[in-house]
Scaffold this active site. Structure first.
Site, PDB file in Angstrom:
ATOM      1  N   CYS A  54     -59.609  45.998 -90.926  1.00 49.20           N
ATOM      2  CA  CYS A  54     -58.185  45.556 -91.702  1.00 49.20           C
ATOM      3  C   CYS A  54     -57.535  44.392 -90.820  1.00 49.20           C
ATOM      4  O   CYS A  54     -57.010  44.591 -91.670  1.00 49.20           O
ATOM      5  CB  CYS A  54     -57.878  46.990 -90.551  1.00 49.20           C
ATOM      6  SG  CYS A  54     -57.966  47.339 -88.469  1.00 49.20           S
ATOM      7  N   HIS A  82     -50.891  44.931 -88.492  1.00 47.59           N
ATOM      8  CA  HIS A  82     -51.755  43.603 -88.001  1.00 47.59           C
ATOM      9  C   HIS A  82     -50.711  42.240 -88.806  1.00 47.59           C
ATOM     10  O   HIS A  82     -51.124  41.615 -90.234  1.00 47.59           O
ATOM     11  CB  HIS A  82     -52.547  43.857 -88.620  1.00 47.59           C
ATOM     12  CG  HIS A  82     -53.956  44.596 -87.912  1.00 47.59           C
ATOM     13  ND1 HIS A  82     -53.078  45.468 -87.072  1.00 47.59           N
ATOM     14  CD2 HIS A  82     -54.926  44.607 -88.266  1.00 47.59           C
ATOM     15  CE1 HIS A  82     -54.253  46.132 -86.935  1.00 47.59           C
ATOM     16  NE2 HIS A  82     -55.202  46.113 -86.925  1.00 47.59           N
TER      17      HIS A  82
END
Length: 358
Positions: A157, A250
């Site tokens: 990810c 993120h």
């Protein structure tokens, strides 16, 4: 349209829950089976999840009373499914064995797990970037002895927050990349209720994350040769991965040096123009615009920008020249949507359109 029947293996976890919300009323796929560990098998989905539903949206009603199947029962899953998504919490060798078991049972696997990311004939795909790697599936099927079954995986990810921005700049030959990622707690499958020690805290270590963040982009930028994926030799990438008190999203702070330094205008144009097969095919979960650039100095922000295009777009800002490197910028991606379940669903949509489930 006859929808493909899909099962979710690891349906009770956070990523499994994301799969179910994304597949609710999907135009190509219909969820016909849910699988999890033996301790959940035989229970209804609502019973198995209990108080552990981790998403802000409510559990879709049609899944609540579905009976959980033991994830190891591939015979039963083969009766109910045309392919499966896999997001299980097991040891890496156990995951690898389970995914191969499904593939050999002629059930294609689209995996959120890391176990098969470096298997030479398993494509690890960001659909806008390296969809050509899907051609290695033919070689994988020969190895497995299958006609239909195969495994395809999505990458880590964290790399979604900078690899998309670097990809259209490869023509300028980046030589060195430094990336620090600031990763949300949902990347660990946690909420603040479950992980109160993350409140008002930063943890400067995420096990195994830096190696993935440095090596997986090279595999994404590699090529298929003789039935195997060969990773790229360059650029050199070094990373630090830090857990921060953010629910989702993120963020990456990136520095890059080029052999052929582009202008800022050339970089912005490359980002603005970049699209891939998902956009050309208008896949259901493809963002209309893959990369969105913000001119504001204080963007992108996780709370404001992670949900762009349903969490499937990536955002970037603060592009400027640097004193040590050529340029620096800040990127952001939604880690459980673009970076996990959403990325896997987009891979499945691409596989469907390319006929790999037929």
């Amino acid at each position: 349209m006859n929808k493909k029947r899909v099962g979710v293996v690891g349906a009770t976890g956070m990523v499994g829950q994301r799969f179910l919300t994304l597949l609710n009323d999907h135009p190509y796929f219909e969820v016909t089976a849910l699988a999890a560990s033996p301790r959940s098998a035989g229970k209804t989905y609502k019973e198995a999840v209990g108080t552990r539903w981790k998403l802000k949206s409510e559990m879709p009603a049609q899944y609540a009373d579905m009976i959980i199947i033991d994830a190891a029962d591939t015979d039963k899953m083969a009766e109910l499914c045309d392919f499966v998504f896999c997001a299980v919490d097991m040891k890496k060798d156990e995951i690898k064995a389970l995914e191969e078991k499904y593939a050999k049972a002629e059930i294609p696997v689209v995996s959120n797990n890391s176990a098969n990311r470096w298997t030479e004939d398993v494509p690890m795909v960001i659909p806008e970037i390296n969809d050509a790697h899907l051609e290695v599936i033919d070689a994988q099927r020969k190895r497995l002895g299958t006609k239909k079954g195969f495994i395809a995986v999505k990458p880590n990810c964290s790399i979604q927050s900078y690899v998309p921005m670097l990809t259209p700049l490869l023509k300028y030959q980046p030589t060195e990349i430094v990336a620090t990622t600031y990763q949300a707690i949902s990347g660990a499958g946690k909420t603040f209720n479950e992980w109160p020690e993350m409140i008002d805290n930063v943890i400067p270590f995420i096990g195994g994350e830096e190696e993935k963040s440095e090596q997986e982009p090279l595999r994404i930028w590699g090529h298929v040769e003789n039935g195997k994926i060969v990773k790229a030799d360059a650029p050199i990438i070094t990373t630090q991965c830090i857990r921060v008190p953010v629910t989702d999203g993120h963020t990456a702070a990136v520095f890059v040096k080029f052999a052929k330094k582009p202008t800022k205008e050339e970089i912005l144009k490359a980002w603005n123009d970049f699209e891939g097969e998902p956009q050309r095919l208008k896949l259901p979960h493809a963002p209309e615009k893959f990369i969105t650039y913000f001119e504001e100095d204080n963007r992108p922000q996780a709370a404001l920008d992670r949900d762009i295009y349903g969490g499937m777009g990536v955002t970037v800002g603060r592009l400027r020249e640097d004193t040590l490197y050529d340029y620096k910028f800040v990127g952001l991606s939604h880690n459980t949507l673009r970076g996990a379940a959403g990325g896997a669903v987009l891979i499945a949509e691409l596989l469907y359109k390319k006929g790999y489930f037929d």
